[in-house]
Design an enzyme around this catalytic site. Structure first.
Site, PDB file in Angstrom:
ATOM      1  N   LYS A 189      47.669  35.734  29.796  1.00 39.37           N
ATOM      2  CA  LYS A 189      47.265  34.847  29.950  1.00 39.37           C
ATOM      3  C   LYS A 189      46.132  35.078  28.999  1.00 39.37           C
ATOM      4  O   LYS A 189      44.995  36.180  29.381  1.00 39.37           O
ATOM      5  CB  LYS A 189      46.609  34.599  31.259  1.00 39.37           C
ATOM      6  CG  LYS A 189      45.774  33.721  31.191  1.00 39.37           C
ATOM      7  CD  LYS A 189      44.258  33.711  33.036  1.00 39.37           C
ATOM      8  CE  LYS A 189      43.575  34.799  33.132  1.00 39.37           C
ATOM      9  NZ  LYS A 189      42.963  35.138  31.831  1.00 39.37           N
ATOM     10  N   ASP A 237      42.683  33.497  38.849  1.00 47.20           N
ATOM     11  CA  ASP A 237      43.968  33.305  37.858  1.00 47.20           C
ATOM     12  C   ASP A 237      45.157  32.690  38.284  1.00 47.20           C
ATOM     13  O   ASP A 237      45.579  32.729  37.380  1.00 47.20           O
ATOM     14  CB  ASP A 237      43.795  34.664  36.976  1.00 47.20           C
ATOM     15  CG  ASP A 237      42.682  34.834  36.141  1.00 47.20           C
ATOM     16  OD1 ASP A 237      41.401  33.955  35.106  1.00 47.20           O
ATOM     17  OD2 ASP A 237      42.617  36.052  35.770  1.00 47.20           O
TER      18      ASP A 237
END
EC number: 2.7.1.148
Length: 309
Positions: free
Chosen positions: A19, A150
């Site tokens: 990410k 996240d």
């Protein structure tokens, strides 16, 4: 369920893509101490991999890969936490799911590096077991929120605008076929230390919410908009880990680099290029320059296709 031989490529598996925060603005702080954010999260082709290898009497895990050494396959590992959380939830909601499995984590991404490795591994585990147990993906997001800020965006695993503490997810612009270079100097950064440095450095800056279009046609268009944004944690991370500045300068000096920035709380930094081929060519230059430093690099394109892979 019938499991193939553990050496077969047909073993059920899911990828955990890195990410990248193209921008990261800290917009507030809740009474419980969690910071509010506004961020554009995208995913790189670089990825860890989670595989189901065999039934087991209990959920268990082995870890290998270039960054597996030193990671504990214990109850605190996010892969096992995700597996057990989904097992408990699915057993309650669809009845009697008590199967346990042995999982393997191939750790290809640096740890504590600002690219969501542990969160991505956790999310990949949720997606993998959801497929095996026929659990709807929408049911994964409440579980993901309990595992880390996240994890929800990593369940989605597509370009996404994150807000709140990471639980508010909205569509992102369609990305161009741009190139991406990731560089990590091999130094772990403590996220709590970075946030403490952020607070000590003045903390939250009031600013207008960035405008994002529906689509970017070229890398240049994307960078023009990203230049109006920043990563609020970059300067605090630099104060804790000065080599980040060296990495950023090295990326910025590469031929064809349009933007260099740190991802998350560091220490991984990224460069954006006009095409994946340009990013790969730049990586060759950087690797020749930094061979003695032992930096980890990856170059290619963005991962566009979402959570199904």
């Amino acid at each position: 369920m019938t499991f193939p031989d553990t050496t077969s490529s047909a073993a059920p598996q899911a990828t955990a893509h890195a990410k990248i925060n193209l921008f990261l603005h800290i917009t507030g702080r809740r009474d419980d101490g969690y910071h509010l954010l506004d961020s554009l999260a995208v995913f790189a082709g670089a990825a860890d991999r989670v595989t189901l290898t065999a039934p087991s009497n209990t959920m268990s895990l082995t870890i290998d890969g270039p960054f597996g050494q030193g990671l504990e396959a214990d109850d605190q590992n996010l892969v096992l936490r995700a597996a057990r959380a989904l097992q408990a939830q699915a057993g309650t909601t669809i009845g009697g799911l008590t199967e346990s499995f042995h999982l393997e984590l191939q750790k290809n991404l640096p740890v504590s590096s600002g690219i969501g490795g542990g969160s991505a591994d956790s999310a990949a585990t949720l997606r993998l077991l959801a497929r095996e147990w026929n659990v709807d993906q929408a049911a994964l997001f409440p579980i993901a929120e309990t595992l880390g800020a996240d994890v929800p965006v990593c369940v989605a695993q597509r370009p996404t605008r994150m807000q709140g503490i990471g639980e508010i997810l909205a569509p992102a612009p369609v990305l161009p076929d741009a190139g991406l270079l990731l560089v990590n100097p091999g130094v772990g950064v403590s996220t709590p230390d970075v946030f403490r440095a952020f607070a000590a450095g003045g903390g939250i800056v009031e600013r207008p919410e960035p405008f994002l279009p529906d689509r970017w046609n070229t890398a240049q268009d994307m960078v023009a908009d990203l230049n109006a944004t920043t990563n609020d944690l970059q300067a605090p991370a630099l104060s804790q880990c000065p080599v980040i500045g060296t990495v950023l300068a090295s990326i910025e000096s590469l031929p064809g680099c349009l933007l260099s920035r740190m991802s998350g709380s560091g220490a991984t930094c990224f460069g954006i290029f006009s095409s994946p081929e340009s990013a790969v060519a730049a990586a060759h230059v950087l690797n020749a320059q930094s061979a003695r430093l032992g930096w980890w690099t990856w170059a290619g394109g963005f991962h566009h296709t979402g959570a199904s892979t």
